[in-house]
Design a protein around this motif. Structure first.
Motif, PDB file in Angstrom:
ATOM      1  N   TRP A  60       0.817  -1.180   0.135  1.00 19.60           N
ATOM      2  CA  TRP A  60      -0.113  -0.224  -0.083  1.00 19.60           C
ATOM      3  C   TRP A  60       0.869   1.053   0.016  1.00 19.60           C
ATOM      4  O   TRP A  60       0.615   2.318  -0.723  1.00 19.60           O
ATOM      5  CB  TRP A  60      -0.965   0.032   1.346  1.00 19.60           C
ATOM      6  N   ASP A  61       1.995   1.225   0.860  1.00 18.47           N
ATOM      7  CA  ASP A  61       2.999   2.260   0.824  1.00 18.47           C
ATOM      8  C   ASP A  61       3.770   2.364  -0.474  1.00 18.47           C
ATOM      9  O   ASP A  61       3.778   3.532  -1.128  1.00 18.47           O
ATOM     10  CB  ASP A  61       3.846   2.092   1.694  1.00 18.47           C
ATOM     11  N   LEU A  93       1.359   4.122  -3.090  1.00 12.57           N
ATOM     12  CA  LEU A  93       1.547   5.446  -2.761  1.00 12.57           C
ATOM     13  C   LEU A  93       2.685   6.249  -3.464  1.00 12.57           C
ATOM     14  O   LEU A  93       2.516   7.178  -3.966  1.00 12.57           O
ATOM     15  CB  LEU A  93       1.266   5.874  -1.230  1.00 12.57           C
ATOM     16  N   THR A 126       1.968   8.545  -6.521  1.00 12.20           N
ATOM     17  CA  THR A 126       2.258  10.131  -6.482  1.00 12.20           C
ATOM     18  C   THR A 126       3.245  10.602  -7.187  1.00 12.20           C
ATOM     19  O   THR A 126       3.299  11.543  -7.613  1.00 12.20           O
ATOM     20  CB  THR A 126       2.187  10.355  -4.836  1.00 12.20           C
ATOM     21  N   MET A 164       4.961  12.670   0.519  1.00 11.84           N
ATOM     22  CA  MET A 164       4.473  11.375   0.687  1.00 11.84           C
ATOM     23  C   MET A 164       5.178  10.327  -0.163  1.00 11.84           C
ATOM     24  O   MET A 164       5.368   8.989   0.471  1.00 11.84           O
ATOM     25  CB  MET A 164       2.802  11.463   0.221  1.00 11.84           C
ATOM     26  N   ARG A 219      -0.643  12.746   7.250  1.00  6.69           N
ATOM     27  CA  ARG A 219      -1.437  12.082   5.805  1.00  6.69           C
ATOM     28  C   ARG A 219      -0.901  10.655   5.619  1.00  6.69           C
ATOM     29  O   ARG A 219      -1.847   9.748   4.936  1.00  6.69           O
ATOM     30  CB  ARG A 219      -0.669  12.834   4.723  1.00  6.69           C
ATOM     31  N   TRP A 268      -3.322   7.374   5.238  1.00  4.19           N
ATOM     32  CA  TRP A 268      -3.371   6.529   4.004  1.00  4.19           C
ATOM     33  C   TRP A 268      -3.229   4.960   4.733  1.00  4.19           C
ATOM     34  O   TRP A 268      -3.852   3.988   4.104  1.00  4.19           O
ATOM     35  CB  TRP A 268      -2.264   6.834   3.362  1.00  4.19           C
ATOM     36  N   GLY A 312      -5.673   2.037   4.153  1.00  3.32           N
ATOM     37  CA  GLY A 312      -5.063   0.562   3.424  1.00  3.32           C
ATOM     38  C   GLY A 312      -5.731  -0.386   4.172  1.00  3.32           C
ATOM     39  O   GLY A 312      -5.902  -1.528   4.057  1.00  3.32           O
TER      40      GLY A 312
END
Length: 501
Positions: free
Chosen positions: A109-110, A113, A117, A401, A461, A465, A469
Motif C-alpha cells: 500500500w505504501d 502511494l 504519487t 508522501m 497524511r 493512508w 489501507g
C-alpha cells in the motif's frame, strides 16, 4: 488478523503460472540503466544547490556521500532478497515471506502511494520543464489550457499515455527507449560538470563546514516542522555539523527509486547474479554523478550567493559566473531526466499491483498477462489513473508522501533480511549482506532517522493512508487472499480426516 506467511517456494512457483507470468529479458546493464533512469531526474540540477544554500554549504559533498552510503545499505538488503526471491513485488514480496501478510499488504500500500504519487507529480513537472526548455530556445509553449475553471496539463497526460502504451508492448522495448533518454541526460550532466570545472575556485570551498546558526523563522509552525523537531523541541539546524546531517536527509531523496528496480526481479535473466550487479552498478553511477555535480556547484560560486536565490539550482551557479546559456542545456537535461523517471515509476506501479492481484489481495483478473507476457491490465488501468490525476489535479502538495512511502519500505526490508536469515538459512542467496545483522539494523535505523526528519503534516497524511489501507485489507484482501484460502482448505481437510485412536 492471522499472521499468514507466503513461502518463498510458493512465490517462485507463482512466477511459472502461464497466465500470470512475466518474460525474463533484462540483463545487468538494463537494470543499471533503469536505476540511473529513476534516480537521475530533474533533481540532480537543483537538490544539491538547495541543500548547499540552506543547510550545508560546501560540505554538501559529504552529505551526498552519507546519503549514498545510507541508500547503499538499504539496497544491499534489496539485492539479497531479490537474488533469493526473484519474483515481482519487491518489498511486498519480501515482507510476505518473512513478516506476514498484514505487514506485506501495508508495505505494498505504501509502495502504491510512492509510485503513483511520484509518477503523477513528475508528469505534472514534465509539462512545466517542456515549456521552459522550448522557451529557452525561443519557442513559446502553453503547457496548460482551461476547461471552465479547471486548468488542464495536457503534456502530463500525453507523456504518461505514451509510456503506458510502451509498457503494454513489452518491458524490453520500454527499457530500450528509456536507455536512449538515460544516455542523453547523463551526457548532458557530464557536459555540465566538465564545463563547470573551468569556473571552479578553491576559495569557494572555504569554510568547508560553515559555522552553525539558527534557521530563520524557527519552529513555530507545528505542521511544517520535522517530526523530530516537534517531538524534541529542537530548532531546525542550518550549517555546522547538524546542518550537514540535515542536508544528507534532504539529498537522500535524490537516490530513492532503486527499490523500483527490484520490482522487475521476475523479468531478469539469471537473477541471482544479474540483480545484485545491476542494482549496485546503477547506484555507483548515480552516486558518482551527484558527488561530481556538488563539487562543481559549490566550487563555482560561494554558497552564500546561492542562498540569496529563492530557488537555487545548477543554472543559478552558471548565471552567477556569466554563463546564462547553461539554463537552456539544463532545462533539456531536466526534461530528459523526468521522462525516464516517469517510465520506471509506471513500470514499478504496475508490477506491485500485479503481485497483489496474483496473490488475491486485489482482484485476480488484474494479474492476467498478455501474449507478450506483460500485465497489460494493470499497466493500462494504472497509467490511465496517473494520467488523469496529473492532468487535472494539483498533486504538488503530496510530494513528501513519496519519501515516507519509500523509507518505510526500506526499513521493513532491512528488518526482513534478518528474519529470513534466521527462518530460512537453507535458501540459495546470490548476494549476502555483509556483517549481518549489524548492517541491516544500521540501514533500518538510518532510514527511520530520515523519516523523522519529514514534516508532521506528512506523517499525519501517511497515517491516514495506512488506516485506509487497513480498511481495504480487512474488507477485501484478508478474505480473498490465496494464502488464506489455502490455509482454510488445509484446516477443513484436517478436520475431515479420520482420527486414529
Amino acid at each position: 488478523m492471522a499472521w499468514r506467511v507466503k513461502s518463498v517456494e510458493a512465490s517462485v512457483a507463482d512466477s511459472d503460472d502461464g497466465e500470470r507470468s512475466l518474460k525474463r529479458s533484462l540483463g545487468t546493464w538494463d537494470l543499471a540503466l533503469m536505476g540511473v533512469a529513476v534516480a537521475v531526474g530533474a533533481g540532480i540540477f537543483s537538490v544539491g544547490a538547495q541543500a548547499a544554500a540552506s543547510f550545508a554549504g560546501p560540505s554538501v559533498i559529504i552529505s551526498f556521500v552519507l546519503a549514498a552510503i545510507t541508500c547503499g545499505l538499504a539496497i544491499m538488503c534489496y539485492a539479497e532478497f531479490a537474488s533469493t526471491v526473484p519474483v515481482a513485488g519487491s518489498a511486498y514480496t519480501f515482507t510476505y515471506a518473512t513478516l506476514g501478510e498484514p505487514i506485506a499488504w501495508i508495505i505494498a500500500w505504501d509502495l502504491i502511494l510512492e509510485m503513483f504519487t511520484a509518477a503523477a507529480v513528475l508528469a505534472k513537472y514534465w509539462g512545466v520543464y517542456l515549456a521552459e526548455a522550448l522557451k529557452s530556445i525561443g519557442l513559446p509553449f502553453a503547457s496548460t489550457f482551461k476547461i471552465g475553471d479547471l486548468e488542464v496539463s495536457w503534456p502530463a497526460f500525453v507523456v504518461v499515455a505514451v509510456f503506458t502504451a510502451l509498457l503494454a508492448l513489452g518491458t524490453k522495448l520500454t527499457t530500450r527507449v528509456g536507455a536512449v533518454f538515460t544516455v542523453i541526460k547523463v551526457a548532458i550532466v557530464i557536459f555540465v560538470i566538465v564545463v563547470g570545472f573551468f569556473f571552479v575556485k578553491a576559495a569557494n570551498y572555504s569554510p568547508f563546514i560553515p559555522p552553525a546558526k539558527p534557521t530563520e523563522g524557527g519552529s513555530g509552525d507545528v505542521w511544517t516542522q520535522s517530526l523530530f523537531s516537534f517531538v524534541s523541541g529542537s530548532a531546525p539546524a542550518q550549517y555546522g555539523v547538524f546542518g550537514l546531517l540535515a542536508a544528507a536527509s534532504l539529498v537522500f531523496f535524490a537516490f530513492i527509486g532503486f527499490d523500483v528496480v527490484a520490482t522487475s526481479a521476475e523479468e531478469v535473466k539469471k537473477p541471482q547474479r544479474t540483480l545484485p550487479r545491476g542494482i549496485f552498478l546503477g547506484l555507483g553511477i548515480v552516486s558518482l554523478l551527484y558527488v561530481l555535480v556538488s563539487i562543481v556547484l559549490t566550487g563555482m560560486v560561494p554558497y552564500t550567493e546561492l542562498a540569496k536565490s529563492d530557488a537555487p539550482s545548477l543554472a543559478t551557479a552558471f548565471q552567477l559566473v556569466g554563463q546564462p546559456w547553461a539554463a537552456a542545456v539544463i532545462s533539456f537535461g531536466a526534461l530528459a531526466g523526468l521522462t525516464t523517471v516517469i517510465m520506471v515509476l509506471l513500470l514499478g506501479l504496475s508490477r506491485i499491483v500485479f503481485a497483489l492481484s496474483r496473490d488475491g489481495l486485489l482482484p485476480r483478473w488484474l494479474s492476467k498477462t498478455s501474449s507478450r507476457k506483460t500485465p497489460v491490465r494493470t499497466i493500462v488501468i494504472g497509467g490511465a489513473l496517473v494520467a488523469l490525476t496529473a492532468a487535472f489535479f494539483d498533486v504538488g502538495l503530496l510530494e513528501e508522501m513519496i519519501n515516507i512511502g519509500t523509507l518505510s519500505a526500506f526499513v521493513l526490508v532491512s528488518i526482513a533480511v534478518i528474519v529470513l536469515r534466521r527462518t530460512r538459512p537453507d535458501l540459495t542467496r546470490g548476494f549476502r549482506v555483509p556483517l549481518s545483522p549489524v548492517l541491516p539494523i544500521l540501514s533500518a535505523a538510518l532510514c527511520l532517522w530520515l523519516m523523522f526528519n519529514l514534516t508532521t503534516l506528512t506523517w499525519v497524511r501517511f497515517l491516514i493512508w495506512l488506516v485506509v489501507g487497513l480498511v481495504v485489507y480487512v474488507l477485501y484482501g484478508r478474505r480473498k487472499s490465496r494464502v488464506g484460502a489455502e490455509l482454510r482448505a488445509a484446516g477443513l481437510r484436517a478436520e475431515a480426516s479420520p482420527k486414529l485412536d
